[in-house]
Scaffold this active site. Structure first.
Site, PDB file in Angstrom:
ATOM      1  N   SER A  37      -8.044  -4.582  -6.014  1.00 37.46           N
ATOM      2  CA  SER A  37      -9.318  -3.898  -5.911  1.00 37.46           C
ATOM      3  C   SER A  37      -9.846  -2.930  -6.631  1.00 37.46           C
ATOM      4  O   SER A  37     -11.438  -2.848  -6.911  1.00 37.46           O
ATOM      5  CB  SER A  37      -9.132  -3.275  -4.111  1.00 37.46           C
ATOM      6  OG  SER A  37      -8.732  -1.966  -4.212  1.00 37.46           O
ATOM      7  N   THR A  58      -5.936  -1.657  -0.999  1.00 32.32           N
ATOM      8  CA  THR A  58      -6.805  -0.517  -0.109  1.00 32.32           C
ATOM      9  C   THR A  58      -7.183   0.710  -1.327  1.00 32.32           C
ATOM     10  O   THR A  58      -8.171   1.766  -1.046  1.00 32.32           O
ATOM     11  CB  THR A  58      -5.672   0.459  -0.178  1.00 32.32           C
ATOM     12  OG1 THR A  58      -4.506   0.636  -0.836  1.00 32.32           O
ATOM     13  CG2 THR A  58      -4.979  -0.482   1.371  1.00 32.32           C
ATOM     14  N   ASP A  59      -7.816   0.492  -2.728  1.00 35.78           N
ATOM     15  CA  ASP A  59      -8.060   1.564  -3.194  1.00 35.78           C
ATOM     16  C   ASP A  59      -9.674   1.279  -2.965  1.00 35.78           C
ATOM     17  O   ASP A  59     -10.363   2.512  -2.788  1.00 35.78           O
ATOM     18  CB  ASP A  59      -8.068   0.807  -4.536  1.00 35.78           C
ATOM     19  CG  ASP A  59      -6.499   0.955  -5.435  1.00 35.78           C
ATOM     20  OD1 ASP A  59      -5.652   2.135  -4.572  1.00 35.78           O
ATOM     21  OD2 ASP A  59      -6.136   1.200  -6.151  1.00 35.78           O
ATOM     22  N   THR A  89      -2.717  -5.557  -3.221  1.00 37.77           N
ATOM     23  CA  THR A  89      -1.189  -4.890  -2.587  1.00 37.77           C
ATOM     24  C   THR A  89      -0.757  -6.271  -1.595  1.00 37.77           C
ATOM     25  O   THR A  89       0.015  -6.626  -1.767  1.00 37.77           O
ATOM     26  CB  THR A  89      -0.862  -4.124  -2.208  1.00 37.77           C
ATOM     27  OG1 THR A  89      -1.428  -3.067  -4.066  1.00 37.77           O
ATOM     28  CG2 THR A  89       0.717  -3.606  -1.739  1.00 37.77           C
TER      29      THR A  89
HETATM   30  N1  ASP Z   1      -3.858  -0.941  -6.488  1.00 32.61           N
HETATM   31  C1  ASP Z   1      -4.119  -1.755  -5.421  1.00 32.61           C
HETATM   32  C2  ASP Z   1      -5.332  -2.129  -4.956  1.00 32.61           C
HETATM   33  O1  ASP Z   1      -6.175  -1.410  -4.522  1.00 32.61           O
HETATM   34  C3  ASP Z   1      -3.589  -1.187  -4.034  1.00 32.61           C
HETATM   35  C4  ASP Z   1      -3.282  -1.752  -2.611  1.00 32.61           C
HETATM   36  O2  ASP Z   1      -3.903  -2.843  -2.374  1.00 32.61           O
HETATM   37  O3  ASP Z   1      -2.942  -0.702  -1.741  1.00 32.61           O
HETATM   38  O4  ASP Z   1      -5.937  -3.459  -4.776  1.00 32.61           O
END
Ligand code: ASP
Length: 322
Positions: A55, A88-89, A12
């Site tokens: 991710s 973040t995932d 993200t």
């Molecule tokens: N779905 C996103 C990822 O992990 C969430 C994020 O980056 O906050 O790429």
């Protein structure tokens, strides 16, 4: 001025929101490039685009390749710190795998964002600035891979994503952050115990992660574990399982496939306390390997790394005790 290598992998923090549909997706041009002039006042930054993926697309092979990329960059040039931006995932998994295998003592910081680059209250720029500050601090060296998010500094070993959308999502249950980042600087208030580093050049083993539930039996385990080299099971409470799961687990151990026990509780560690059928004491006697507080997804990565080093159950237990 400190020299920092910034490595992008996507997530993200590298995305933007389509204002018409509200959907968030990857961009061709990295939105954080806009922040580089401000970062230039903090450190001498070199950027590399290693990947540009969400991710959930990141695999353990990507993580291991990233570790080689970092080690090679450190051989080619001198950097005072590394910052990796990541979705973040699976951020905690990449940070932990790097922590398991990276030999360098140069600070390595992993960060990301919960809100994409053009959303109100986008947290990417601030997380990046905080991460560059932590990567530039000589106090960050030798503390293992760190995750910097929402003004906090966490160890890769303990941090986990706890909220689907809140920017304070990264927490270290039971232990808390080891430091904070303020406008004035970086302040560590705890020193983490440094974990062992392992030399692996490939990850070839298939490891399954399963969560235990009331009424679970061995059928799911038997079917799901076929073709696997080992499994991690998120047990109940202090490390207990429904008794009907035990014969399938014992069968796996007899076949030489290690079974690692973690808890589905996010505080505490598994222990061999209960001696009823399926209780921790019985599971220990049956040869299950008890982990030392890692969550399921991290124990899975650790078993993948450990199985490249040994298949001996006692040696595996020693590695999980570290
Ligand atoms: N779905 C996103 C990822 O992990 C969430 C994020 O980056 O906050 O790429």
């Amino acid at each position: 001025m400190k020299k920092i290598l910034l490595i992008h992998t996507g997530g993200t923090i590298a995305m933007a929101e389509d204002k018409e549909t509200g959907s968030v997706n990857t961009q061709n041009r990295h939105p954080l490039e806009r922040e580089l002039p401000e970062l230039a006042g903090l450190a001498d930054i070199t950027s590399e685009n290693f990947l540009n993926v969400p991710s959930p697309h990141v695999t353990p092979e990507h993580m291991l390749r990233l570790s080689c990329f970092i080690e090679n960059k450190l051989k080619q040039d001198t950097y005072d710190g590394i910052v990796v931006t990541h979705g973040t995932d699976t951020l905690e998994e990449t940070a932990f795998l790097l922590d398991l295998v990276l030999q360098t003592t140069v600070p390595v910081i992993v960060t990301g964002a919960m809100r994409s680059s053009n959303e109100h209250g986008s947290d990417g720029p601030y997380n990046l600035i905080s991460s560059v500050k932590v990567a530039s601090s000589s106090e960050s060296a030798g503390k293992g891979v760190l995750v910097v998010f929402n003004e906090e500094i966490h160890t890769a070993k303990n941090v986990t994503k706890t909220h689907t959308s809140n920017i304070a999502t990264f927490q270290s249950p039971q232990y808390g952050p080891i430091g904070i980042v303020t406008k004035r600087g970086v302040f560590f208030h705890h020193t983490p115990v440094k974990s062992a580093v392992h030399t692996v050049t490939r990850l070839t083993k298939k490891v399954l992660l399963l969560k235990a539930f009331a009424g679970m039996d061995g059928i799911l385990i038997k079917n799901a574990a076929s073709g696997m080299d080992g499994i991690v099971i998120e047990a109940l409470g202090q490390g207990n399982l429904p008794p009907a799961t035990v014969p399938a687990l014992v069968q796996l151990i007899t076949e030489g496939k290690p079974v690692v026990l973690v808890s589905r509780c996010f505080n505490g560690i598994v222990q061999d306390i209960y001696s009823y059928d399926g209780g921790g004491k019985k599971l220990k006697e049956a040869g299950l390997i008890f982990s030392n507080g890692l969550n399921g997804q991290k124990a899975r990565l650790k078993l993948m790394v450990a199985l490249e080093l040994t298949e001996n159950r006692h040696r595996l237990q020693e590695l999980f005790d570290q």
